[in-house]
Design an enzyme around this catalytic site. Sequence first.
Site, PDB file in Angstrom:
ATOM      1  N   CYS A   5       0.871  -1.176   0.000  1.00  0.00           N
ATOM      2  CA  CYS A   5       0.000   0.000   0.000  1.00  0.00           C
ATOM      3  C   CYS A   5       0.901   1.216   0.000  1.00  0.00           C
ATOM      4  O   CYS A   5       1.562   1.521   0.999  1.00  0.00           O
ATOM      5  CB  CYS A   5      -0.909   0.008   1.222  1.00  0.00           C
ATOM      6  SG  CYS A   5      -1.999   1.452   1.297  1.00  0.00           S
ATOM      7  N   GLU A  45      -3.203   0.978  -6.972  1.00  0.00           N
ATOM      8  CA  GLU A  45      -2.105   0.082  -7.307  1.00  0.00           C
ATOM      9  C   GLU A  45      -1.858   0.162  -8.800  1.00  0.00           C
ATOM     10  O   GLU A  45      -2.783   0.415  -9.577  1.00  0.00           O
ATOM     11  CB  GLU A  45      -2.429  -1.354  -6.889  1.00  0.00           C
ATOM     12  CG  GLU A  45      -1.220  -2.273  -6.833  1.00  0.00           C
ATOM     13  CD  GLU A  45      -0.116  -1.732  -5.938  1.00  0.00           C
ATOM     14  OE1 GLU A  45       0.814  -1.088  -6.482  1.00  0.00           O
ATOM     15  OE2 GLU A  45      -0.182  -1.945  -4.710  1.00  0.00           O
TER      16      GLU A  45
END
Length: 271
Positions: free
Chosen positions: A2, A114
């Site tokens: 993350c 992402e």
Amino acid sequence: MCGRYAASRGPEDLAGIFEIEKWEPEETLEPDYNVAPTKEVYAVLDRPVRDADDPRPVRQLRKLKWGLVPSWSKTPEGAARMINARAETVHEKPSYRRAFAARRCVIPADGYYEWVTGEQERDLEVEGRRKRPRKQPYFVLPADGSVFAMAGLYEFWRDRTLPDDHPRAWWATCSVLTTEAETGPLGVAPEEGPRSLAEIHPRMPLMLTPDRWDAWLDPSRTDPDELRPLLAPPPEGLMRAYPVTTAVSNVRNNGPELLKELEGPEEGTLF
């Protein structure tokens, strides 16, 4: 992993979702659609209120800096490298094991970003051509639109170069736990592109479902062997992912337009 996420919910909304008992209006943060490491973020934690007569833990909404600094660290310089902790080893790593045992939090988000490298550009890399891959960002969020509750850890660090009464004498920092990305089909997948989270990236933030919030936040639970079952990945099929503008790749860009769903990957970033 993350490395970037979005957090647009305000204190009032989060207070209702997490049953917050205490938060300070002066710690209110603006909606952030491109949260990057070292920024200040919201975290939910259970902790006694300082100087209060009642020693019981209180559910609080606190403002922490993303990038954990262990209490024993001599300097905060490594914080930007400690934004994530692997769920598989967090109980044994010196930088995280004390926080895992006693200082766990929930970091609320709308979802996380992402990046995947376009197929055509990956082929160029394989062929040995010197071209920097252009990566297509995806936004990953709960399919039902609920809060993305990321498992986190927090720590306090004392800056010994400053006097006790200095406003920056104490740092409150945090880290997001990550786990292996789901290989099963997404709850809602894009028309073209990845069909699972693992096709986007091999790691993902550890999302805690509401039935685990109280146990995760309970500071009286300190036995790592009893805590580790809480690190199990959530059930598959709860997430959706969709492509968003490559503008999110620049941390200076920030706004709700970053969350706009594209019909497909941007040109030159075909998955």
